[in-house]
Design an enzyme around this catalytic site. Structure first.
Site: not given
Ligand code: AMP
Ligand code: ZN
Length: 139
Positions: A99, A101
């Site tokens: 993903h 950001h």
């Molecule tokens: P990373 O640390 O780069 O893997 O980021 C994962 C991101 O996913 C974090 O910023 C979380 O807040 C976000 N996240 C986790 N679960 C969900 C969800 N169900 N809907 C939206 N964002 C999410």
């Protein structure tokens, strides 16, 4: 992929606040934002890391991320944005579906990347590392 929360979001089995969707990517609001307006752009197909994402899809992710960055600057009246992708647990990846950001940023928003700047021992040491990387670079 079973047990992947982002695949469940793509399938509609978990709720999300969607901002943009096409045949390749989906963009939705991060539930725990660094700043309000923090968005995630994901490939619809499951990829754990960034390196297996087809070039066309990866390009679309970046393009959509940049367009969303412009939109959130205008909508939220902020000065800039960060595009960030953590690839691998040690790089800070928590959700193992790749993903991008898109994070709204402004002067004195209270967030710092904690960026450090080290020095190479010598120009040769830097060039040696560059050679090792080039040797392994495959497309
Ligand atoms: P990373 O640390 O780069 O893997 O980021 C994962 C991101 O996913 C974090 O910023 C979380 O807040 C976000 N996240 C986790 N679960 C969900 C969800 N169900 N809907 C939206 N964002 C999410
Ligand atoms: Zn997935």
């Amino acid at each position: 992929m079973k047990d992947c929360i982002f695949c469940k979001i793509v399938a509609g089995d978990l709720p999300s606040t969607k901002l943009y969707e096409d045949d390749m990517v989906l963009a939705f609001m991060d539930i725990a934002p660094i700043n309000p307006g923090h968005v995630l752009v994901i490939p619809k197909e499951h990829h754990t890391g960034s390196s297996t994402i087809p070039e066309e899809v990866a390009g679309r992710m970046f393009h959509v991320g940049a367009r969303l960055g412009v939109a959130l600057k205008r909508a939220l009246d902020v000065g800039g944005f960060n595009l960030h992708l953590a690839d691998g647990k040690c790089a800070g990846q928590v959700v193992m579906h790749a993903h991008l950001h898109v994070i709204p940023r402004d002067i004195e928003d209270g967030f710092h990347w904690n960026w450090r700047q080290q020095q190479y021992e010598s120009d040769e040491a830097r060039d040696d590392i560059a050679s090792k990387i080039i040797e392994k670079l495959k497309f």
